[in-house]
Design a protein around this motif. Sequence first.
Motif, PDB file in Angstrom:
ATOM      1  N   ALA A  99     -18.762 -24.331  -1.431  1.00 35.90           N
ATOM      2  CA  ALA A  99     -18.951 -25.469  -2.288  1.00 35.90           C
ATOM      3  C   ALA A  99     -18.488 -25.072  -3.849  1.00 35.90           C
ATOM      4  O   ALA A  99     -18.798 -26.303  -3.901  1.00 35.90           O
ATOM      5  CB  ALA A  99     -20.805 -25.431  -2.351  1.00 35.90           C
ATOM      6  N   ALA A 100     -18.977 -23.548  -4.052  1.00 39.16           N
ATOM      7  CA  ALA A 100     -18.410 -24.013  -5.560  1.00 39.16           C
ATOM      8  C   ALA A 100     -16.411 -24.234  -5.960  1.00 39.16           C
ATOM      9  O   ALA A 100     -16.667 -24.923  -6.792  1.00 39.16           O
ATOM     10  CB  ALA A 100     -18.140 -22.310  -5.717  1.00 39.16           C
ATOM     11  N   VAL A 101     -15.834 -24.382  -4.454  1.00 36.16           N
ATOM     12  CA  VAL A 101     -14.599 -24.857  -4.464  1.00 36.16           C
ATOM     13  C   VAL A 101     -14.966 -26.141  -4.610  1.00 36.16           C
ATOM     14  O   VAL A 101     -14.272 -26.433  -5.898  1.00 36.16           O
ATOM     15  CB  VAL A 101     -13.997 -24.129  -3.299  1.00 36.16           C
ATOM     16  N   SER A 156      -4.917 -25.258  -8.334  1.00 41.90           N
ATOM     17  CA  SER A 156      -5.152 -24.462  -6.538  1.00 41.90           C
ATOM     18  C   SER A 156      -6.478 -24.056  -7.278  1.00 41.90           C
ATOM     19  O   SER A 156      -6.531 -23.437  -8.177  1.00 41.90           O
ATOM     20  CB  SER A 156      -4.543 -23.450  -6.809  1.00 41.90           C
ATOM     21  N   VAL A 157      -7.855 -24.011  -6.187  1.00 43.69           N
ATOM     22  CA  VAL A 157      -9.167 -23.225  -7.039  1.00 43.69           C
ATOM     23  C   VAL A 157      -9.289 -22.542  -5.753  1.00 43.69           C
ATOM     24  O   VAL A 157      -9.133 -22.031  -4.376  1.00 43.69           O
ATOM     25  CB  VAL A 157     -10.319 -24.488  -6.883  1.00 43.69           C
ATOM     26  N   ASP A 158      -9.663 -21.408  -5.948  1.00 41.63           N
ATOM     27  CA  ASP A 158     -10.014 -20.103  -5.077  1.00 41.63           C
ATOM     28  C   ASP A 158     -11.224 -19.064  -5.620  1.00 41.63           C
ATOM     29  O   ASP A 158     -11.373 -18.882  -6.939  1.00 41.63           O
ATOM     30  CB  ASP A 158      -8.626 -18.898  -4.805  1.00 41.63           C
ATOM     31  N   VAL A 159     -12.190 -18.777  -5.192  1.00 38.27           N
ATOM     32  CA  VAL A 159     -13.172 -17.947  -5.419  1.00 38.27           C
ATOM     33  C   VAL A 159     -12.631 -16.491  -5.170  1.00 38.27           C
ATOM     34  O   VAL A 159     -11.890 -15.872  -4.379  1.00 38.27           O
ATOM     35  CB  VAL A 159     -14.135 -17.841  -4.523  1.00 38.27           C
ATOM     36  N   ALA A 160     -12.938 -15.112  -6.107  1.00 42.91           N
ATOM     37  CA  ALA A 160     -12.828 -13.968  -6.257  1.00 42.91           C
ATOM     38  C   ALA A 160     -13.978 -13.287  -5.047  1.00 42.91           C
ATOM     39  O   ALA A 160     -14.806 -13.072  -5.100  1.00 42.91           O
ATOM     40  CB  ALA A 160     -13.436 -13.579  -7.228  1.00 42.91           C
ATOM     41  N   ARG A 161     -12.968 -12.605  -3.971  1.00 45.05           N
ATOM     42  CA  ARG A 161     -13.513 -11.599  -2.673  1.00 45.05           C
ATOM     43  C   ARG A 161     -12.213 -10.971  -3.086  1.00 45.05           C
ATOM     44  O   ARG A 161     -11.547 -10.211  -3.448  1.00 45.05           O
ATOM     45  CB  ARG A 161     -13.100 -12.323  -1.613  1.00 45.05           C
TER      46      ARG A 161
END
Length: 248
Positions: free
Chosen positions: A222-224, A234-239
């Motif tokens: 949902a954040a992306v 390009s969009v990603d989430v820090a994991r």
Amino acid sequence: MRVVVLGGLGAWPSAEQACAGFLVEHQGFRLLVDPGYATVQPLLTRLPASAVDAVYVSHGHPDHCADLQPLLRARVLPDRSAPALPVYAPSGSLDPLLAIDESGLIDTAYRLHGFTPGDNFGVGPFTVRTWSLPHWVPNAGARFTAGGTVLAYTGDTGPSPMLVELARDADLLIADATYVDEIPDRHVGFLSSAAEVGRYATAARSRAVLLTHLWPGTDPDAAVAAARRAYSGSVDVARSGLLVDLPA
């Protein structure tokens, strides 16, 4: 330049994920950015404590700095002759953390470089430019440049016209996205949403975005999706464990 994500949560860690923390490597130099809660363990799975060359702390909230303390213990207690670790942080922001140990225990483990958000300085191969960004405590967003590559990092921040300047043409923008879209009234002005990040990343022409400081339990997809409403890059989430190699 390589960015190794140690964690990406805000406020507190989960059973699987540390708070925000990043290892930034360039030409053999290892810069630890924001050693928040639970970041030291994934860090030590990659390298010994003695291999960290410097630390940058955006602000003094414990989800961004608490694991500096065990890192310093891990450096100095096995070897009292170990060189002091350079630590860069807003002046006074780490005083409570560094005072929790018994007097003298870790004093030789670090060399503290206090600065005022807005200052510019060098750390190893990195040129560091900082901005004062709105948060409950002094927070220094930073732009790390080395070998023509630019990494921009907001720390924790509310809306600010300075964010576009910070993120301008960055190869990677690591941005506070505590909330997906709507921000609770108590946090308005002091934290950001993924939707906001998408808007200013577009205005800044950032080449890629990594969303960090997500509130525990937030759906990363949902954040992306919220960031992508305004941003086509390009969009990603820090994991934890994510590796990002940036172009030279």
